[in-house]
Design a protein around this motif. Sequence first.
Motif, PDB file in Angstrom:
ATOM      1  N   ILE A  33      -3.557   6.159 -10.833  1.00 29.89           N
ATOM      2  CA  ILE A  33      -4.320   5.259  -9.960  1.00 29.89           C
ATOM      3  C   ILE A  33      -5.452   6.017  -9.271  1.00 29.89           C
ATOM      4  CG2 ILE A  33      -4.189   3.904  -7.819  1.00 29.89           C
ATOM      5  CD1 ILE A  33      -1.402   2.977  -8.734  1.00 29.89           C
ATOM      6  N   GLU A  34      -5.151   7.214  -8.765  1.00 31.66           N
ATOM      7  CA  GLU A  34      -6.171   8.010  -8.086  1.00 31.66           C
ATOM      8  C   GLU A  34      -7.275   8.446  -9.050  1.00 31.66           C
ATOM      9  OE1 GLU A  34      -3.879  11.122  -6.367  1.00 31.66           O
ATOM     10  OE2 GLU A  34      -3.043   9.856  -4.782  1.00 31.66           O
ATOM     11  N   ARG A  35      -6.914   8.715 -10.284  1.00 31.10           N
ATOM     12  CA  ARG A  35      -7.894   9.137 -11.289  1.00 31.10           C
ATOM     13  C   ARG A  35      -8.842   8.000 -11.648  1.00 31.10           C
ATOM     14  NH1 ARG A  35     -11.127  12.321 -14.056  1.00 31.10           N
ATOM     15  NH2 ARG A  35     -10.589  12.913 -16.187  1.00 31.10           N
ATOM     16  N   LEU A  36      -8.321   6.775 -11.752  1.00 33.03           N
ATOM     17  CA  LEU A  36      -9.115   5.651 -12.219  1.00 33.03           C
ATOM     18  C   LEU A  36      -9.802   4.878 -11.100  1.00 33.03           C
ATOM     19  CD1 LEU A  36      -6.670   4.305 -14.958  1.00 33.03           C
ATOM     20  CD2 LEU A  36      -8.772   5.616 -15.320  1.00 33.03           C
ATOM     21  N   ALA A  37      -9.336   5.025  -9.877  1.00 29.02           N
ATOM     22  CA  ALA A  37      -9.903   4.269  -8.757  1.00 29.02           C
ATOM     23  C   ALA A  37     -11.410   4.458  -8.596  1.00 29.02           C
ATOM     24  CB  ALA A  37      -9.177   4.629  -7.459  1.00 29.02           C
ATOM     25  N   PRO A  38     -11.956   5.684  -8.780  1.00 32.17           N
ATOM     26  CA  PRO A  38     -13.405   5.856  -8.605  1.00 32.17           C
ATOM     27  C   PRO A  38     -14.260   5.052  -9.586  1.00 32.17           C
ATOM     28  CG  PRO A  38     -12.293   7.977  -8.501  1.00 32.17           C
ATOM     29  CD  PRO A  38     -11.285   6.978  -8.984  1.00 32.17           C
ATOM     30  N   LEU A  39     -13.651   4.517 -10.644  1.00 34.42           N
ATOM     31  CA  LEU A  39     -14.400   3.709 -11.601  1.00 34.42           C
ATOM     32  C   LEU A  39     -14.621   2.286 -11.093  1.00 34.42           C
ATOM     33  CD1 LEU A  39     -12.711   4.909 -14.908  1.00 34.42           C
ATOM     34  CD2 LEU A  39     -14.882   5.665 -13.921  1.00 34.42           C
ATOM     35  N   ALA A  40     -14.112   2.000  -9.895  1.00 32.91           N
ATOM     36  CA  ALA A  40     -14.330   0.709  -9.215  1.00 32.91           C
ATOM     37  C   ALA A  40     -13.930  -0.489 -10.071  1.00 32.91           C
ATOM     38  CB  ALA A  40     -15.786   0.597  -8.778  1.00 32.91           C
ATOM     39  N   PRO A  41     -12.665  -0.560 -10.488  1.00 27.96           N
ATOM     40  CA  PRO A  41     -12.232  -1.724 -11.262  1.00 27.96           C
ATOM     41  C   PRO A  41     -12.313  -3.006 -10.446  1.00 27.96           C
ATOM     42  CG  PRO A  41     -10.333  -0.470 -10.503  1.00 27.96           C
ATOM     43  CD  PRO A  41     -11.546   0.355 -10.180  1.00 27.96           C
ATOM     44  N   GLU A  42     -12.478  -4.116 -11.134  1.00 30.38           N
ATOM     45  CA  GLU A  42     -12.497  -5.417 -10.463  1.00 30.38           C
ATOM     46  C   GLU A  42     -11.161  -5.688  -9.779  1.00 30.38           C
ATOM     47  OE1 GLU A  42     -15.295  -7.860 -10.563  1.00 30.38           O
ATOM     48  OE2 GLU A  42     -16.090  -5.842 -10.874  1.00 30.38           O
ATOM     49  N   PHE A  43     -10.079  -5.296 -10.430  1.00 31.17           N
ATOM     50  CA  PHE A  43      -8.739  -5.399  -9.860  1.00 31.17           C
ATOM     51  C   PHE A  43      -7.820  -4.518 -10.682  1.00 31.17           C
ATOM     52  CE2 PHE A  43      -8.944  -8.721 -13.080  1.00 31.17           C
ATOM     53  CZ  PHE A  43      -7.727  -8.629 -13.732  1.00 31.17           C
ATOM     54  N   VAL A  44      -6.629  -4.266 -10.155  1.00 31.78           N
ATOM     55  CA  VAL A  44      -5.587  -3.577 -10.910  1.00 31.78           C
ATOM     56  C   VAL A  44      -4.334  -4.446 -10.853  1.00 31.78           C
ATOM     57  CG1 VAL A  44      -6.506  -1.273 -10.495  1.00 31.78           C
ATOM     58  CG2 VAL A  44      -4.837  -2.209  -8.901  1.00 31.78           C
ATOM     59  N   HIS A  59       6.827  -4.891  -6.215  1.00 27.12           N
ATOM     60  CA  HIS A  59       6.419  -5.236  -4.853  1.00 27.12           C
ATOM     61  C   HIS A  59       6.055  -3.975  -4.067  1.00 27.12           C
ATOM     62  CE1 HIS A  59       6.349  -8.511  -1.807  1.00 27.12           C
ATOM     63  NE2 HIS A  59       6.426  -7.489  -0.986  1.00 27.12           N
ATOM     64  N   GLN A  60       6.850  -2.939  -4.191  1.00 26.15           N
ATOM     65  CA  GLN A  60       6.577  -1.692  -3.483  1.00 26.15           C
ATOM     66  C   GLN A  60       5.260  -1.061  -3.947  1.00 26.15           C
ATOM     67  OE1 GLN A  60      10.104   0.617  -4.226  1.00 26.15           O
ATOM     68  NE2 GLN A  60      11.415  -0.734  -2.997  1.00 26.15           N
ATOM     69  N   THR A  61       5.016  -1.121  -5.257  1.00 30.29           N
ATOM     70  CA  THR A  61       3.769  -0.554  -5.792  1.00 30.29           C
ATOM     71  C   THR A  61       2.569  -1.328  -5.265  1.00 30.29           C
ATOM     72  OG1 THR A  61       4.906   0.184  -7.803  1.00 30.29           O
ATOM     73  CG2 THR A  61       2.509   0.017  -7.892  1.00 30.29           C
ATOM     74  N   ILE A  62       2.669  -2.663  -5.273  1.00 31.22           N
ATOM     75  CA  ILE A  62       1.590  -3.498  -4.751  1.00 31.22           C
ATOM     76  C   ILE A  62       1.329  -3.202  -3.279  1.00 31.22           C
ATOM     77  CG2 ILE A  62       0.991  -5.862  -4.122  1.00 31.22           C
ATOM     78  CD1 ILE A  62       0.551  -5.488  -7.016  1.00 31.22           C
ATOM     79  N   GLN A  63       2.396  -3.074  -2.503  1.00 30.59           N
ATOM     80  CA  GLN A  63       2.246  -2.785  -1.077  1.00 30.59           C
ATOM     81  C   GLN A  63       1.525  -1.455  -0.857  1.00 30.59           C
ATOM     82  OE1 GLN A  63       6.445  -3.196   0.125  1.00 30.59           O
ATOM     83  NE2 GLN A  63       5.800  -4.804   1.545  1.00 30.59           N
ATOM     84  N   ARG A  64       1.869  -0.451  -1.652  1.00 32.99           N
ATOM     85  CA  ARG A  64       1.236   0.846  -1.480  1.00 32.99           C
ATOM     86  C   ARG A  64      -0.237   0.807  -1.883  1.00 32.99           C
ATOM     87  NH1 ARG A  64       3.174   6.787  -3.834  1.00 32.99           N
ATOM     88  NH2 ARG A  64       1.422   7.949  -2.927  1.00 32.99           N
ATOM     89  N   ILE A  65      -0.557   0.055  -2.936  1.00 37.36           N
ATOM     90  CA  ILE A  65      -1.954  -0.092  -3.335  1.00 37.36           C
ATOM     91  C   ILE A  65      -2.755  -0.715  -2.197  1.00 37.36           C
ATOM     92  CG2 ILE A  65      -3.520  -1.374  -4.862  1.00 37.36           C
ATOM     93  CD1 ILE A  65      -1.442  -0.981  -7.094  1.00 37.36           C
ATOM     94  N   LEU A  66      -2.196  -1.745  -1.566  1.00 39.65           N
ATOM     95  CA  LEU A  66      -2.879  -2.392  -0.452  1.00 39.65           C
ATOM     96  C   LEU A  66      -3.018  -1.462   0.745  1.00 39.65           C
ATOM     97  CD1 LEU A  66      -1.200  -5.903  -0.646  1.00 39.65           C
ATOM     98  CD2 LEU A  66      -3.660  -5.487  -0.778  1.00 39.65           C
ATOM     99  N   ARG A  67      -1.980  -0.653   0.976  1.00 41.98           N
ATOM    100  CA  ARG A  67      -1.964   0.206   2.167  1.00 41.98           C
ATOM    101  C   ARG A  67      -2.818   1.457   1.998  1.00 41.98           C
ATOM    102  NH1 ARG A  67       3.164   1.454   2.113  1.00 41.98           N
ATOM    103  NH2 ARG A  67       2.848   3.540   1.220  1.00 41.98           N
ATOM    104  N   ASP A  68      -2.774   2.052   0.806  1.00 40.38           N
ATOM    105  CA  ASP A  68      -3.338   3.394   0.640  1.00 40.38           C
ATOM    106  C   ASP A  68      -4.630   3.446  -0.176  1.00 40.38           C
ATOM    107  OD1 ASP A  68      -1.099   4.167   2.013  1.00 40.38           O
ATOM    108  OD2 ASP A  68      -0.056   5.009   0.280  1.00 40.38           O
ATOM    109  N   THR A  69      -5.090   2.327  -0.723  1.00 39.96           N
ATOM    110  CA  THR A  69      -6.312   2.356  -1.523  1.00 39.96           C
ATOM    111  C   THR A  69      -7.209   1.188  -1.143  1.00 39.96           C
ATOM    112  OG1 THR A  69      -5.734   0.887  -3.388  1.00 39.96           O
ATOM    113  CG2 THR A  69      -4.826   3.122  -3.432  1.00 39.96           C
ATOM    114  N   ALA A  70      -8.410   1.197  -1.680  1.00 39.88           N
ATOM    115  CA  ALA A  70      -9.342   0.082  -1.489  1.00 39.88           C
ATOM    116  C   ALA A  70      -9.336  -0.853  -2.695  1.00 39.88           C
ATOM    117  CB  ALA A  70     -10.751   0.626  -1.265  1.00 39.88           C
ATOM    118  N   LEU A  71      -8.385  -0.650  -3.615  1.00 37.52           N
ATOM    119  CA  LEU A  71      -8.305  -1.461  -4.821  1.00 37.52           C
ATOM    120  C   LEU A  71      -7.773  -2.860  -4.519  1.00 37.52           C
ATOM    121  CD1 LEU A  71      -6.737   1.233  -7.182  1.00 37.52           C
ATOM    122  CD2 LEU A  71      -9.136   0.493  -7.134  1.00 37.52           C
ATOM    123  N   VAL A  72      -8.156  -3.812  -5.348  1.00 36.45           N
ATOM    124  CA  VAL A  72      -7.649  -5.183  -5.238  1.00 36.45           C
ATOM    125  C   VAL A  72      -6.495  -5.338  -6.219  1.00 36.45           C
ATOM    126  CG1 VAL A  72      -8.185  -7.624  -5.537  1.00 36.45           C
ATOM    127  CG2 VAL A  72      -9.917  -6.069  -4.597  1.00 36.45           C
TER     128      VAL A  72
END
Length: 304
Positions: A33-44, A59-72
């Motif tokens: 996730i950290e490697r691909l995040a800079p490519l600015a995906p529309e969503f993951v 659910h836990q993975t989704i929560q962490r994405i919301l908490r720790d990244t700017a990804l949708v």
Amino acid sequence: MLKPRPTSQPIRVSFEFFPPKTEKMEETLWQSIERLAPLAPEFVSVTYGAGGSTRERTHQTIQRILRDTALVPAAHLTCVDASREEVDEVVRQYRETGVRHFVALRGDSQLGVGEEWQGRSDGYRNGAELTEGLKRIDPDFEISVSAYPEKHPESPDLTTDIDLLKRKVDAGATRAITQFFFDNDLFERYVERVRRAGIYIPIVPGIAPVHNFTKIANFAAKAGASIPDWVRTRFEGLEDDPLTHSHVAAACCAEQVLDLTERGFSDFHFYTMNKADLVYSICHILGLRGASADVPPALQSAAA
């Protein structure tokens, strides 16, 4: 020959991950996730096992994405072996977390060959009913659904399959993401049939980078996805040569996507298998760039 993509038609990507089963797999997932995040995906998107077998980890993975990244994040949702009330409760939990995008799927039926899945009498029977249920809970949900250029293995024919896709759209689906494929002519013919059926939502090609040809060939056979001879030939003799295999995989996938851009498609959904490097290489060939600071230190050292 690989050609540069048209500058007037920017490529937009999204990435699919699956929830980790172990601590080691979780570490690999977050590195990806950290490697691909800079490519600015529309969503993951994050997948959801048959019968909700990975519900809590998803659910836990989704929560962490919301908490720790700017990804949708987009949460996969299936309705096999669950009542409407159970599914609706999961949806409300996701909504409270902040999720507004769902990938609505019937899910794998776990039936034997020749058996026909009927669904629970108190459950959603297919992706169209699930989409309808999601819209009842929140009309503003963004809902992606599945599409099958070579039809779903359980569908009697492609016409029946497209009829079901039309029902999903009528229920409120806003995007369809396809099963992976390797034959662009086949995909383009499918999209033409879908348009003739009065379906005008985006049909996003599902792209599967070939991390392991033997594994993807086996999965394709089960999923009813064909592999052209030219693809098989590319990977012949590379079972014990992972480095060359990865180079060939990047070239094959980039060629496929670049050809699709020339046919007018610009959105692509990558099935990452939680492995970032091959996907990152492909996106680089396609012209997508992340900040150099986001390249892992080990890779920076190797390039120095």
